[in-house]
Motif scaffolding. Structure first.
Motif, short mmCIF file in Angstrom:
data_model
loop_
_atom_site.label_atom_id
_atom_site.label_comp_id
_atom_site.label_asym_id
_atom_site.label_seq_id
_atom_site.Cartn_x
_atom_site.Cartn_y
_atom_site.Cartn_z
N THR A 16 46.70 45.84 37.46
CA THR A 16 45.65 46.86 37.51
C THR A 16 45.67 47.71 36.23
O THR A 16 46.71 47.80 35.56
CB THR A 16 45.85 47.79 38.71
N VAL A 17 44.53 48.29 35.91
CA VAL A 17 44.42 49.16 34.73
C VAL A 17 43.63 50.41 35.09
O VAL A 17 42.89 50.43 36.08
CB VAL A 17 43.72 48.43 33.55
N GLU A 18 43.80 51.43 34.29
CA GLU A 18 43.00 52.65 34.45
C GLU A 18 41.68 52.44 33.71
O GLU A 18 41.66 52.15 32.52
CB GLU A 18 43.73 53.85 33.87
N ALA A 19 40.56 52.59 34.43
CA ALA A 19 39.25 52.38 33.82
C ALA A 19 38.20 53.18 34.58
O ALA A 19 38.37 53.47 35.78
CB ALA A 19 38.89 50.89 33.81
N ASP A 20 37.13 53.50 33.87
CA ASP A 20 36.05 54.26 34.51
C ASP A 20 35.41 53.49 35.66
O ASP A 20 34.91 54.09 36.62
CB ASP A 20 34.98 54.61 33.46
N VAL A 21 35.42 52.15 35.55
CA VAL A 21 34.78 51.33 36.59
C VAL A 21 35.55 51.36 37.90
O VAL A 21 35.06 50.85 38.91
CB VAL A 21 34.62 49.87 36.10
N CYS A 22 36.74 51.93 37.89
CA CYS A 22 37.55 51.96 39.11
C CYS A 22 37.02 52.97 40.12
O CYS A 22 37.42 52.95 41.30
CB CYS A 22 39.00 52.28 38.78
N ARG A 38 43.59 53.30 39.50
CA ARG A 38 43.81 51.99 38.87
C ARG A 38 43.16 50.90 39.73
O ARG A 38 43.09 51.01 40.96
CB ARG A 38 45.31 51.69 38.73
N CYS A 39 42.70 49.84 39.06
CA CYS A 39 42.09 48.74 39.78
C CYS A 39 42.05 47.51 38.89
O CYS A 39 42.34 47.58 37.69
CB CYS A 39 40.67 49.09 40.24
N VAL A 40 41.72 46.38 39.49
CA VAL A 40 41.35 45.20 38.71
C VAL A 40 39.85 45.31 38.48
O VAL A 40 39.08 45.33 39.46
CB VAL A 40 41.69 43.91 39.48
N PRO A 41 39.39 45.44 37.24
CA PRO A 41 37.97 45.66 36.97
C PRO A 41 37.08 44.64 37.66
O PRO A 41 37.41 43.44 37.68
CB PRO A 41 37.87 45.54 35.45
N PRO A 42 35.97 45.07 38.23
CA PRO A 42 35.06 44.13 38.93
C PRO A 42 34.60 42.97 38.07
O PRO A 42 34.32 41.88 38.59
CB PRO A 42 33.89 45.03 39.33
N ALA A 65 43.35 41.56 53.29
CA ALA A 65 43.35 42.88 52.65
C ALA A 65 43.15 42.71 51.15
O ALA A 65 44.10 42.81 50.37
CB ALA A 65 44.65 43.62 52.95
N ARG A 66 41.93 42.43 50.76
CA ARG A 66 41.65 42.09 49.36
C ARG A 66 42.05 43.20 48.41
O ARG A 66 42.66 42.94 47.36
CB ARG A 66 40.17 41.77 49.17
N ASP A 67 41.72 44.43 48.73
CA ASP A 67 42.02 45.54 47.82
C ASP A 67 43.52 45.70 47.62
O ASP A 67 44.00 45.90 46.49
CB ASP A 67 41.41 46.84 48.36
N ALA A 68 44.29 45.64 48.70
CA ALA A 68 45.74 45.76 48.59
C ALA A 68 46.32 44.58 47.81
O ALA A 68 47.26 44.75 47.02
CB ALA A 68 46.37 45.83 49.98
N PHE A 69 45.76 43.40 48.03
CA PHE A 69 46.22 42.22 47.29
C PHE A 69 46.01 42.41 45.80
O PHE A 69 46.93 42.18 45.00
CB PHE A 69 45.46 40.99 47.78
N LEU A 70 44.83 42.84 45.41
CA LEU A 70 44.54 43.03 43.98
C LEU A 70 45.40 44.15 43.39
O LEU A 70 45.75 44.11 42.21
CB LEU A 70 43.06 43.35 43.79
N LEU A 71 45.74 45.11 44.21
CA LEU A 71 46.52 46.25 43.72
C LEU A 71 48.00 45.89 43.52
O LEU A 71 48.63 46.35 42.56
CB LEU A 71 46.40 47.41 44.71
N PHE A 72 48.55 45.04 44.39
CA PHE A 72 50.00 44.83 44.38
C PHE A 72 50.45 43.38 44.08
O PHE A 72 51.62 43.17 43.77
CB PHE A 72 50.60 45.24 45.73
N ALA A 73 49.58 42.41 44.20
CA ALA A 73 50.01 41.01 44.13
C ALA A 73 50.67 40.68 42.79
O ALA A 73 51.69 39.97 42.74
CB ALA A 73 48.83 40.07 44.37
N HIS A 74 50.12 41.17 41.70
CA HIS A 74 50.68 40.86 40.38
C HIS A 74 52.12 41.38 40.27
O HIS A 74 53.02 40.65 39.84
CB HIS A 74 49.81 41.49 39.29
#
Length: 304
Positions: A122-128, A133-137, A196-205
């Motif tokens: 995840t990264v810090e971005a305005d699109v989040c 932090r999020c994985v950008p859409p 849990a897509r959001d949690a997966f994208l947040l922690f899977a990496h």
């Protein structure tokens, strides 16, 4: 001129043409040498992939500015090399597959390397939006496509490997356990992503990265503390690698806890980057030790 007469008995004393007789062990020796070279090149390939990743990130640091973490290279010009390096490492781990505990751990680590490659940090971005932090859409379609592709190929590969082991008569408890572990990891990650897509994208990496380095540390620890696994002169170095990886992971875990609590772990000191870099260096040291130790060995542990 008439040839001189030859007595019948003299024919027995003529030198007979020598037939080329190949020693029965010659073919075996050639195969061993070929296997030796193959495994040398596989280990050297892992080192080359690690160097590729290190150089790409270093160039990005110089040209594009400091990175908050090694994994953040995914979003930069070094991204293709980051992904390619991890895929090469995963393929090399599979090429080293065998029946020993270490090689089973490397098979699972190969799957985690692929997860690190296709599910970005995840990264810090305005699109989040509201989250920090999020994985950008914009990259989510690629994550979905690559994730499904990798999971499908891994599961097909496991099925093919099991079938070949049965047909060739090399099926063992170790092969079955490794295959089952790989399936559990892939299916478990897939279920997590669906539930849990959001949690997966947040922690899977991060989960995959920690698991990957834990497995490498475990392989180093086995080499260090099981005398039959490595010569005595290499064991202290393997122990240092295992302990170093553990320390690096503890440090990274501490930074993640601070980050969750709202602390800035990237400025002024990029602690995450330093922790990941240390783990990467130890990874390279481990494979350098493996290459040197096993340089003249045809890797008999494949049959262990």
């Amino acid at each position: 001129m008439r040839p001189s007469a030859i007595a019948p008995g003299e024919l027995r004393h003529w030198p007979r043409p020598r037939r080329s007789i190949r020693a029965p062990w010659r073919n075996s020796r050639i195969r061993t040498t070929s296997t030796q070279r193959t495994y040398r090149y596989v280990r050297l390939t892992i080192l080359a992939a690690t160097l590729l990743l290190a150089v790409a990130v270093t160039v990005e640091e110089i040209v594009g500015g400091s990175l908050p973490s090694l994994s953040a290279a995914y979003y930069t010009q070094a991204g293709p090399m980051f992904v390619a390096g991890l895929f090469v490492v995963a393929a090399a781990f599979v090429a080293l597959s065998g029946h020993s505990v270490e090689q089973g751990l490397l098979d699972v680590a190969a799957v985690l390397a692929l997860v690190i490659a296709v599910v970005p940090t995840t990264v810090e971005a305005d699109v989040c939006g509201e989250v920090v932090r999020c994985v950008p859409p914009a990259v989510l379609p690629a994550v979905f496509n690559n994730g499904v592709s990798v999971a499908s190929v891994v599961l097909v590969g496991v099925a093919a490997g099991v079938v070949l082991s049965i047909v060739q008569g090399t099926m063992s408890r170790g092969v079955a356990v490794t295959a089952a572990a790989v399936v559990v990891v892939v299916v478990g990650l897939g279920a997590w992503a669906l539930a849990a897509r959001d949690a997966f994208l947040l922690f899977a990496h991060n989960v995959a990265a920690v698991g990957f380095f834990l497995l490498i540390g475990a392989v180093a620890a086995i080499a260090a503390w099981r005398p039959q696994r490595a010569p005595e002169r290499f064991r202290p170095a393997y122990a240092a690698v295992a302990i170093g990886i553990l320390i690096a992971l503890v440090g990274l875990a501490a930074t993640l806890v601070l980050a969750v609590g709202g602390g800035d772990v990237t400025r002024p000191v990029p602690w995450v980057f330093l922790g990941e870099a240390a783990a990467l260096v130890l990874f390279a040291v481990f494979w350098l030790l493996q290459t040197v130790e096993l340089w003249k060995e045809p890797d008999p542990r494949l049959l262990a």
